[in-house]
Enzyme design. Structure first.
Site: not given
Length: 263
Positions: A142, A155
């Site tokens: 990401s 995350y």
């Protein structure tokens, strides 16, 4: 364009929906035999004809079961796509709205188990097969790994560790024919962003905003040059290209509409 993948075998984690499902579909179109893993199957995944393995990849037992069943089903593995992510939406919300001082160890542990340790454990389990077949690992990360402070913090930190793992595999196994590549999407039009009970919608409720209002606010704040979210199919095309025979390894390939401005 022939990507020279026909006859290859692949394992795709998080393959039941979103980016993972799009990857499964593209790989099968290219003639690849696919084992897809997720906690639960979906009708859309069943339609692809891929073999589904229902496992919890946040556990060591789950990754071991997947590796064993995939090797038995496929006879060997050419491609590993470590795509599993997000998991329980409530966990993601907690990481997005809670400060470093208040986010508990359990949240960090769960996020690292799902987003980092699943890839580490599965990569170790199938590396002998990848070495034998001169295979490839694609880790789906990401842009949060580069923009860590924006949250969800647990995350993003887990994804940063995943990016580092890619480089370790590329460096240690490159001379044995194994490549490792990271693909880092920005916002993607999956349920995370679009579902009325998805991650963005729940964060909006926590902040007293409308779902649509927060989506527009985040899009403006992120400043994508294209002004839109990527689609799962756009991300999948980059993942499948990265998995196809080429000389790219150790790299982090972005598909974010131009959000990350630095090289």
């Amino acid at each position: 364009m022939d990507l020279q993948l026909s006859g290859k075998t692949a394992v795709v984690t998080g393959g039941s929906k979103g980016i993972g499902l799009a990857v499964v579909r593209l790989l099968i179109e290219e003639g690849v035999r696919v084992v897809a893993a997720s906690r639960r199957p979906t009708p859309e995944l069943k339609e692809t004809g891929a073999t589904h393995v229902a496992v919890d990849l946040s556990t060591a037992e789950g990754t071991a079961e997947l590796a064993d069943r995939a090797l038995r089903e496929l006879g060997g593995i050419d491609l590993l796509i470590n795509n599993v992510g997000v998991g329980d939406t409530e966990d993601m919300v907690q990481g997005a709205v809670t400060s470093l001082l208040d986010l508990p160890d359990d949240a960090w542990r769960h996020s690292l188990d799902l987003h980092f340790f699943s890839a580490l454990r599965l990569s170790r389990a199938v590396l002998p097969s990848l070495v034998e077949r001169r295979g490839t690992i694609v880790n789906v990360s990401s842009i949060g790994a580069r923009l860590v402070g924006g949250g969800p913090i647990d995350y993003n930190v887990a994804k940063a560790a995943l990016n580092a793992l890619t480089k370790v595999v590329a460096e240690q196994y490159g001379d044995r024919g194994v490549r490792a590549v990271t693909v880092s999407p920005g916002p993607v039009s999956t349920g995370v962003w679009t579902d009325p009970d998805g991650f963005i919608a729940r964060v909006a409720r926590e902040q007293g905003l409308t779902h649509e209002g927060l989506v527009e606010q985040l899009k403006e704040r992120m400043g994508a040059s294209t002004g839109r979210l990527s689609t799962p199919e756009e991300v999948a095309r980059l993942i499948v290209f990265a998995a196809a025979p080429n000389n790219i390894t150790g790299a982090d390939l972005l598909v974010d509409g131009g959000i990350v401005k630095s090289a």
